[in-house]
Design an enzyme around this catalytic site. Sequence first.
Site, PDB file in Angstrom:
ATOM      1  N   ASP A 197      16.111  55.268  42.574  1.00 50.72           N
ATOM      2  CA  ASP A 197      16.497  56.341  43.490  1.00 50.72           C
ATOM      3  C   ASP A 197      17.200  57.502  42.805  1.00 50.72           C
ATOM      4  O   ASP A 197      17.571  58.467  43.475  1.00 50.72           O
ATOM      5  CB  ASP A 197      17.417  55.786  44.584  1.00 50.72           C
ATOM      6  CG  ASP A 197      18.796  55.413  44.048  1.00 50.72           C
ATOM      7  OD1 ASP A 197      18.867  54.912  42.911  1.00 50.72           O
ATOM      8  OD2 ASP A 197      19.782  55.633  44.757  1.00 50.72           O
ATOM      9  N   ARG A 200      32.294  39.504  45.239  1.00 54.49           N
ATOM     10  CA  ARG A 200      32.838  39.770  43.904  1.00 54.49           C
ATOM     11  C   ARG A 200      34.304  39.341  43.916  1.00 54.49           C
ATOM     12  O   ARG A 200      35.113  39.930  44.631  1.00 54.49           O
ATOM     13  CB  ARG A 200      32.700  41.252  43.571  1.00 54.49           C
ATOM     14  CG  ARG A 200      31.275  41.738  43.619  1.00 54.49           C
ATOM     15  CD  ARG A 200      31.202  43.230  43.844  1.00 54.49           C
ATOM     16  NE  ARG A 200      31.557  44.009  42.673  1.00 54.49           N
ATOM     17  CZ  ARG A 200      30.678  44.585  41.872  1.00 54.49           C
ATOM     18  NH1 ARG A 200      29.398  44.448  42.130  1.00 54.49           N
ATOM     19  NH2 ARG A 200      31.047  45.300  40.856  1.00 54.49           N
ATOM     20  N   PHE A 257      41.895  47.186  31.127  1.00 50.78           N
ATOM     21  CA  PHE A 257      40.777  46.244  31.085  1.00 50.78           C
ATOM     22  C   PHE A 257      39.918  46.483  29.844  1.00 50.78           C
ATOM     23  O   PHE A 257      39.755  47.615  29.388  1.00 50.78           O
ATOM     24  CB  PHE A 257      39.924  46.413  32.340  1.00 50.78           C
ATOM     25  CG  PHE A 257      38.615  45.695  32.271  1.00 50.78           C
ATOM     26  CD1 PHE A 257      38.534  44.347  32.544  1.00 50.78           C
ATOM     27  CD2 PHE A 257      37.452  46.373  31.927  1.00 50.78           C
ATOM     28  CE1 PHE A 257      37.329  43.679  32.482  1.00 50.78           C
ATOM     29  CE2 PHE A 257      36.232  45.712  31.863  1.00 50.78           C
ATOM     30  CZ  PHE A 257      36.181  44.366  32.147  1.00 50.78           C
ATOM     31  N   ASP A 311      15.768  49.490  39.734  1.00 48.26           N
ATOM     32  CA  ASP A 311      17.139  49.923  39.510  1.00 48.26           C
ATOM     33  C   ASP A 311      18.051  49.112  40.424  1.00 48.26           C
ATOM     34  O   ASP A 311      17.586  48.454  41.366  1.00 48.26           O
ATOM     35  CB  ASP A 311      17.247  51.426  39.813  1.00 48.26           C
ATOM     36  CG  ASP A 311      18.660  51.949  39.613  1.00 48.26           C
ATOM     37  OD1 ASP A 311      19.320  51.535  38.634  1.00 48.26           O
ATOM     38  OD2 ASP A 311      19.112  52.758  40.440  1.00 48.26           O
ATOM     39  N   LYS A 350      45.501  40.959  37.057  1.00 52.58           N
ATOM     40  CA  LYS A 350      44.301  40.573  37.809  1.00 52.58           C
ATOM     41  C   LYS A 350      43.141  40.495  36.831  1.00 52.58           C
ATOM     42  O   LYS A 350      43.083  41.238  35.842  1.00 52.58           O
ATOM     43  CB  LYS A 350      44.001  41.585  38.911  1.00 52.58           C
ATOM     44  CG  LYS A 350      43.688  42.997  38.416  1.00 52.58           C
ATOM     45  CD  LYS A 350      43.471  43.941  39.568  1.00 52.58           C
ATOM     46  CE  LYS A 350      43.160  45.361  39.057  1.00 52.58           C
ATOM     47  NZ  LYS A 350      42.984  46.322  40.146  1.00 52.58           N
TER      48      LYS A 350
END
Length: 1208
Positions: free
Chosen positions: A842, A603, A547, A411, A570
């Site tokens: 998890d 990022r 977006f 994961d 952006k």
Amino acid sequence: MNGKGTLNGFVNKHEEKDEYTWDVKANDRHYNDQFKKKCFLLFKKRKYSGNAITTSKYNFLTFLPLNLYEQFHRLANFYFLMIVFLQSVPAISNLPWFTTMLPLVILLGIRGAKDIADDFERHRSDHRINSRPCDILIGSSFRRKHWRDIHVGDLVRLWKDEFVPADLLLLHTSEPNSLCFVETMEIDGETNLKYKQALMITHTELSTEESLPAFDGRVICEEPNNRLHTYTGTLHWKGDEFPLDNGRMLLRGCRIRNTETCYGLVIFAGFDTKIMKNGGKVTLKRTRIDDIMNYLIIVIFIILVVLSFFLAIGAGVWEKLNGQKASYILDNNAKPTAAYRAFLTFWGYITVLNSVVPMALYMTLEFIHLVHSFFIDWDLEMYYKQTDTPAAARSTNLNEQLGQIEYIFSDKTGTLTQNIMTFKKCCINGQIYGTIPTGEPEIVDFSWNKYADGKLKFYDPALLEVIRSNQDTEVQEFFRLMALCHTVMADEKDGQPVYQAASPDEEALVTAARNFGYVFLSRTQDTITVSELGLKRTYGLLAIFDFSSVRKRMSVLLRDPEGKIKLYSKGADTVMFERLCQGCLQQEMTERALDSFAEETLRTLCVAWKEVPEDIFQEWSKKHHRASVALQGRAEELHAVYEEMETELKLLGVTAIEDKLQDGVPETIQKLQKGNIKIWVLTGDKQETAVNIGFACKLLTTDMDILDGQDISKILEGLQVTNNNDNTGIWNEKILFRQLNLSPYSKKALVITGELLNEILSPLGRGQKKLSCCNMCQRIMHRKKKVVTAQENEYQLKERAFMELASKCQTVICCRVTPKQKANMVKLVKRHKKAITLAIGDGANDVSMIKTAHIGVGISGQEGMQAVQASDYALAQFCYLQRLLLVHGRWSYFRLCKFLRYFFYKTFSGTLVHVWFSFFNGFTAQPIYETWFIPLYTVSYTSYPVLALALLEQDVSDKKCLQSPEQYKVGQREELFNNKMFFLIFLHSVLTSLMLFFIPYGAFAKTSVSNAASALDYQCFSLTISTAAVFTMTIEVMFEITYWTVYSVFAVVLSIALLFAMTFFTHSHILHKADPNLFLFPGASLNAFLQPYIWLTIILTVAVNIIPSVMMRLLRKYLSSPKIEHKSSYDVNEVEQNTVELKVHFKRNSTLRRSAYAFSYKEGYADLITSGTSIRRKNPARSKHRSGILPVAEPENVFVQEKTKENV
């Protein structure tokens, strides 16, 4: 219509009829309980499950039959049970039945006790979950009950921060328009909040608790399924029907956030809930060595039967020739025939030779597994001090399989990452801020800002100086954009804003702007209020372009307090650079900053703005209105309108956010890959996020060709044709890669979405399962068998082609996958590659994957303990996985293989002596050894050295294991114990047994002694062979031990000491007088060990026996290649070297890497903001003066709201 169409039509009608038969009536348990379903034969039970769940395997009634069923899956237990039956027949057995029955009961009891202990933890977990409190409407009021008391059709009340106990239809909440914000971390691993909204009819009609008892609506919907993101149903109430979808549902496992109270109707409960449908089943996991052992048991049993058969033939022949001369062998009154004698002898040898599969082997294995598990639990190198969490081996019988892992399925969120987004750097007007100075840098002081949250750690004071000077226009607009261009919503608590965002990235940017003095305070439907360096300013919100995965950007159109209209935007650098104005001076410097940030695996996100003249805005708003009301092609027209506005932008700079990895993740992945372990990442996050984490973890590098979408489809089509033609596919593959402008020889990575996986992995299994319920459909399937077979073959070819492509890629990343798809990916690799798999996660969304893999590892992280409870091993950090596999896994496999090799060798060598003795005792099944020596040989005389070997042996140290991960490949190739190795061990054992018998036999055959007290009789002969056997086995195990400890030396000494102590004890005259039938060798040891001739014979036998082992070790030492453990090919500094190499190999067109900004996986909260659904207007009187464009929804959920100049 052709036959195929007819079949599909029938299937669709049949599915539609079956799927929408879930009928739930609110506040009426009697109505809901009337529905039944078949469970067994003609018996029926309630159709709707209760809300209590049971993940344990046993209960009080089922433990004994189920546990015995599981234990007798091991063929050895059947073998031992058969021996017990044979030993209970006096005519064929020389040993009492309880000598085998008692150890068998002890063995089954030990395993049963261990299974009870493991299952007890599951019972505790189930009880803890089922006992969670909740409010249930009973009569006319809510009462505090437990989750297990919930039934389908009940109305429940949930409070803020509570978990949703079942799948609910949302009826009403305390928020405006019955909105409810939920956290779905335990379902899909995402931490961002999502919103659900009740129907308007229930919002208005069920606004008070007094109205809830009268609610009698009926919900007719689809049957329970594992589709987390879809739901279809209808609410029938007050003579009307209201459509229901996934946006109206609260799923079990969600957590209520930012919503004080909410009310829901239970639709699915317990195991019918979607999260439980994705949970998978508890299966019995067995190691590959277990499978080999089962196979070897069959081989050994065949050898045993064959030997007994030929010895029985020998007994029959001997009886025919010499039976009358040897009346002492059988009772003369019986007058046995040769056939009868052979029959008894066959079963007699079955019991005498049964020790070829000693029960002590399995009892010792259980102990070894337990101690190996303790080693994992006690390893301080895998102890996480921050949370006081040690490693835990929750399953004790899978340790050696940790040394054979070939595929790891991981994961992302909470497993590879900490799920913490932090603003690290930025580039404004070509200037990079955020570089950490050398030496001991100091954290920038934000104490001057009363809104600072105190969590941001920024080390570049230059940026703060520029901001507080308030002189740089570019810097002002940059942070103003961060505070305004988003869909974050704000609450207020203790005078401080509290943000809720559709994406953790957006929250990180807004929080960073807040710390630097540009604070987002609040918003209404048509305004945004911020504090700019202490000055409160309110902007008019004219439009939000939300977006989408196609646009890869978002924009807001605002009117500032001075009346100027500004567009802030952006998005990904690829789409933003295309929309910049001509002659942008800072574009080249910004691209360099993007490259620099990409090397640091940050990022990145480009930000730009422009001023919009009033007349252009008015003209644009008219175009938008026409596009928003278009009946056909609305989405395309709206996108064209957005494109028109988002042009001629001025570049402000770049933001850089760090999605913090867990400590040591890149280094761990590199070491595991060097051990030939393939790592696949399976995540519910969107593609951009998954790719970015892939680069951060070093799973992806910039010199890789990343295949996704259409590339995968084209390649799979070509490979599918190749597989269909049974070709190797090499040339077709090269042609396909060249057609896609890719080098066939370059490194490749596969990035695939859950939607595309459905096309590849969607078998006809679901349809077949439903079709089997209908006799008529079965007849149609029978008639159309060729059609179905062709479809099945098509899916098999797709799977085969996909696995062929995936196996040629260095990295595979699957994004937007459901828990069920994760499990299906594991099954796919197990089915096609026959490889040992490990799944690590998890959250609750990883449980199914963890249960499906051969080894399941749970991370005790932020997403709860569901993964840990379903796992075989629990770790606190991903980085501990390298030690679990490369050290503990490799050691366990290495030790266990050595143990098995030696144990089989000593067992066969000691047992086959009976066979050679048979040729000299008339095939009477008379054992060569004393009765007590046979069990003591296995459990005492030869057990302690091999036990020390199995527990403490090391070929290399733990540090060397981590420095040279290549050594791990030995376990993957099964080099240390396999069928070939077993055959060689058997041959070696035959040779040893021949020497053990015939050397003493030759020494005794022609010897005559005048002294009767020291006569070389049968007892001396037996004692000579048994003593030589123990010494031979002890020396052999000393050859095997390469890592000597005090315990190893003590075990060897103890073994020899016990031999003499127990031999003299069992040969005492006192015990013989007490029971002459059990103690048959009185004084034999004292007589034999006083004779030098006996000792010379023992020494000769041992010396001849160890010659083959010494010669083989010498040949292996001088003829084999140098061992890999003597090569230190791995260096931790390689991680740093690879980081430097990124600068050399970075591709300018590698857009996926630089544009890795992760927005919400959905479109965000734009529709809620512009429609006013979730916001109370601060000044309702202003709304009546508002005119302009009304919000209109379109496929991308982009909403626009225009305000006139007077409103601002």
